[in-house]
Motif scaffolding. Structure first.
Motif, PDB file in Angstrom:
ATOM      1  N   ARG A 228       0.842  -1.192   0.000  1.00  0.00           N
ATOM      2  CA  ARG A 228       0.000   0.000   0.000  1.00  0.00           C
ATOM      3  C   ARG A 228       0.879   1.244   0.000  1.00  0.00           C
ATOM      4  N   VAL A 229       0.407   2.312  -0.638  1.00  0.00           N
ATOM      5  CA  VAL A 229       1.109   3.590  -0.649  1.00  0.00           C
ATOM      6  C   VAL A 229       0.468   4.458   0.430  1.00  0.00           C
ATOM      7  N   VAL A 230       1.195   4.716   1.512  1.00  0.00           N
ATOM      8  CA  VAL A 230       0.655   5.375   2.699  1.00  0.00           C
ATOM      9  C   VAL A 230       0.948   6.873   2.662  1.00  0.00           C
ATOM     10  N   PRO A 231      -0.068   7.741   2.777  1.00  0.00           N
ATOM     11  CA  PRO A 231       0.171   9.187   2.822  1.00  0.00           C
ATOM     12  C   PRO A 231       1.111   9.557   3.973  1.00  0.00           C
ATOM     13  N   GLN A 232       2.121  10.355   3.687  1.00  0.00           N
ATOM     14  CA  GLN A 232       3.097  10.759   4.700  1.00  0.00           C
ATOM     15  C   GLN A 232       2.791  12.186   5.151  1.00  0.00           C
ATOM     16  N   ASP A 233       1.780  12.325   5.985  1.00  0.00           N
ATOM     17  CA  ASP A 233       1.346  13.630   6.482  1.00  0.00           C
ATOM     18  C   ASP A 233       0.867  13.433   7.910  1.00  0.00           C
ATOM     19  N   GLU A 234       1.500  14.102   8.867  1.00  0.00           N
ATOM     20  CA  GLU A 234       1.177  13.890  10.276  1.00  0.00           C
ATOM     21  C   GLU A 234      -0.234  14.332  10.635  1.00  0.00           C
ATOM     22  N   ARG A 235      -0.886  15.103   9.776  1.00  0.00           N
ATOM     23  CA  ARG A 235      -2.267  15.503  10.052  1.00  0.00           C
ATOM     24  C   ARG A 235      -3.250  14.386   9.734  1.00  0.00           C
ATOM     25  N   MET A 236      -2.818  13.413   8.946  1.00  0.00           N
ATOM     26  CA  MET A 236      -3.726  12.398   8.441  1.00  0.00           C
ATOM     27  C   MET A 236      -3.789  11.158   9.329  1.00  0.00           C
ATOM     28  N   ILE A 237      -4.994  10.642   9.512  1.00  0.00           N
ATOM     29  CA  ILE A 237      -5.229   9.352  10.157  1.00  0.00           C
ATOM     30  C   ILE A 237      -5.715   8.414   9.064  1.00  0.00           C
ATOM     31  N   VAL A 238      -4.969   7.362   8.779  1.00  0.00           N
ATOM     32  CA  VAL A 238      -5.330   6.468   7.677  1.00  0.00           C
ATOM     33  C   VAL A 238      -6.163   5.298   8.193  1.00  0.00           C
ATOM     34  N   SER A 239      -6.916   4.718   7.295  1.00  0.00           N
ATOM     35  CA  SER A 239      -7.768   3.592   7.671  1.00  0.00           C
ATOM     36  C   SER A 239      -6.918   2.392   8.091  1.00  0.00           C
ATOM     37  N   PRO A 240      -7.277   1.727   9.183  1.00  0.00           N
ATOM     38  CA  PRO A 240      -6.539   0.532   9.595  1.00  0.00           C
ATOM     39  C   PRO A 240      -7.035  -0.743   8.921  1.00  0.00           C
ATOM     40  N   ALA A 241      -8.125  -0.644   8.141  1.00  0.00           N
ATOM     41  CA  ALA A 241      -8.715  -1.856   7.577  1.00  0.00           C
ATOM     42  C   ALA A 241      -9.318  -1.580   6.207  1.00  0.00           C
ATOM     43  N   ASP A 242      -9.365  -2.622   5.384  1.00  0.00           N
ATOM     44  CA  ASP A 242     -10.142  -2.600   4.143  1.00  0.00           C
ATOM     45  C   ASP A 242     -11.594  -2.908   4.498  1.00  0.00           C
ATOM     46  N   GLY A 243     -12.524  -2.348   3.765  1.00  0.00           N
ATOM     47  CA  GLY A 243     -13.910  -2.733   3.995  1.00  0.00           C
ATOM     48  C   GLY A 243     -14.896  -1.600   3.852  1.00  0.00           C
ATOM     49  N   LEU A 244     -16.084  -1.824   4.398  1.00  0.00           N
ATOM     50  CA  LEU A 244     -17.212  -0.911   4.288  1.00  0.00           C
ATOM     51  C   LEU A 244     -17.385  -0.128   5.583  1.00  0.00           C
ATOM     52  N   VAL A 245     -17.510   1.192   5.485  1.00  0.00           N
ATOM     53  CA  VAL A 245     -17.809   2.009   6.664  1.00  0.00           C
ATOM     54  C   VAL A 245     -19.268   1.753   7.035  1.00  0.00           C
ATOM     55  N   SER A 246     -19.473   0.960   8.084  1.00  0.00           N
ATOM     56  CA  SER A 246     -20.821   0.495   8.423  1.00  0.00           C
ATOM     57  C   SER A 246     -21.469   1.298   9.542  1.00  0.00           C
ATOM     58  N   LEU A 247     -20.659   1.983  10.375  1.00  0.00           N
ATOM     59  CA  LEU A 247     -21.188   2.784  11.474  1.00  0.00           C
ATOM     60  C   LEU A 247     -20.280   3.984  11.708  1.00  0.00           C
ATOM     61  N   ILE A 248     -20.877   5.147  11.969  1.00  0.00           N
ATOM     62  CA  ILE A 248     -20.155   6.326  12.435  1.00  0.00           C
ATOM     63  C   ILE A 248     -20.981   6.904  13.576  1.00  0.00           C
ATOM     64  N   THR A 249     -20.459   6.813  14.796  1.00  0.00           N
ATOM     65  CA  THR A 249     -21.240   7.197  15.968  1.00  0.00           C
ATOM     66  C   THR A 249     -20.385   7.932  16.988  1.00  0.00           C
ATOM     67  N   LEU A 250     -21.063   8.683  17.880  1.00  0.00           N
ATOM     68  CA  LEU A 250     -20.404   9.323  19.017  1.00  0.00           C
ATOM     69  C   LEU A 250     -20.527   8.398  20.221  1.00  0.00           C
ATOM     70  N   VAL A 251     -19.398   7.963  20.764  1.00  0.00           N
ATOM     71  CA  VAL A 251     -19.404   7.010  21.870  1.00  0.00           C
ATOM     72  C   VAL A 251     -18.265   7.315  22.840  1.00  0.00           C
ATOM     73  N   GLU A 252     -18.356   6.734  24.011  1.00  0.00           N
ATOM     74  CA  GLU A 252     -17.221   6.718  24.933  1.00  0.00           C
ATOM     75  C   GLU A 252     -16.264   5.615  24.490  1.00  0.00           C
ATOM     76  N   PRO A 253     -14.965   5.860  24.470  1.00  0.00           N
ATOM     77  CA  PRO A 253     -14.021   4.783  24.134  1.00  0.00           C
ATOM     78  C   PRO A 253     -14.128   3.641  25.141  1.00  0.00           C
ATOM     79  N   PRO A 254     -13.719   2.435  24.768  1.00  0.00           N
ATOM     80  CA  PRO A 254     -13.767   1.294  25.699  1.00  0.00           C
ATOM     81  C   PRO A 254     -12.954   1.565  26.964  1.00  0.00           C
TER      82      PRO A 254
END
Length: 249
Positions: A67-93
């Motif tokens: 994979r070609v990974v963006p080299q920019d400290e502002r960016m958070i890259v996806s840790p997985a391949d797949g479908l974005v199935s949920l986007i929610t506001l939650v407390e972390p575990p």
């Protein structure tokens, strides 16, 4: 090509290549292929051919493309391949919040954006670091194997929390979650390891999900229903909050 720098001005050398098979999957592919050969030797063709095709499917499941990974400290890259199935506001575990006695205080309490990425059996199942930094925690929790697409899978399924902190104090927690078919989460890293953004950190066998907990004040740059690529798709930009709309077409 691994390790080569490519940029947005066209510099570098890019070409298509067959993806390699991760060593974790080679043994499974060889086992199925061996069973196919035994059946063929015994003239059990009705079993030999399906097993031969299954061995190819197993090897494809454990494919490990570069994979070609963006080299920019502002960016958070996806840790997985797949479908974005949920986007929610939650407390972390709780496992990512509490002081575990190692001197690292964990994530701050308070609701943050969680992006859930569902991986089908057709997706690449190698997971990658969303940011570069030091692995502060790797916490495995046994559990159930309900459908990973369900929201309750975050709290009920077998899962593994990983927490990475950058030198500037920015920390990202994410969770590998086993699904209906998955029966093992395999880590490649341990606490104290230094990782680069996009580096391989583990895999989940046969269908699963990854939850990413974005830092406070950071919104998702992907939309519900979008397909993302581990190590390449920019999941979020630190400190950026905005609403992005997508059209299903």
């Amino acid at each position: 090509m691994a390790g080569e720098i490519l940029d947005s001005k066209g510099r570098g050398d890019a070409h298509w290549q067959w993806p390699s098979v991760h060593p974790e999957g080679r043994k499974f592919g060889l086992m199925v292929a061996a069973a196919s050969l035994v059946c063929a030797f015994l003239a059990w063709e009705t079993l030999a051919w399906p097993l031969a095709f299954l061995s190819l499917g197993v090897l494809a499941f454990f494919r490990d493309p570069e994979r070609v990974v963006p080299q920019d400290e502002r960016m958070i890259v996806s840790p997985a391949d797949g479908l974005v199935s949920l986007i929610t506001l939650v407390e972390p575990p709780a496992e990512l919040l509490v002081d575990d006695g190692t001197g690292f205080r964990g994530l701050a309490a308070g609701k943050v954006t969680r992006v859930s990425i569902f991986m089908s059996v057709f997706d690449v199942h190698i997971n990658r670091a969303p940011i570069g930094g030091t692995v502060q925690r790797v916490v495995y929790i046994p559990g159930k194997f309900v459908n990973a697409d369900l929201d309750k899978a975050s709290e009920e399924n077998e899962r593994q929390h990983i927490l990475i902190e950058r030198p500037d104090g920015v920390a990202i927690g994410f969770t590998q979650i086993a699904g209906l078919v998955a029966r093992r989460i395999v880590p490649f890293v341990k606490p104290g390891d230094l990782v680069a953004a996009g580096q391989r950190v583990g895999l989940i066998r046969f269908g699963s999900r990854v939850d990413v907990y974005l830092p406070a004040g950071t919104d998702s740059k992907v939309v519900l229903g979008q397909t993302v690529v581990a190590g390449e798709t920019v999941l979020a930009e630190l400190g950026i909050q905005t609403v992005i709309e997508g059209v299903n077409q």
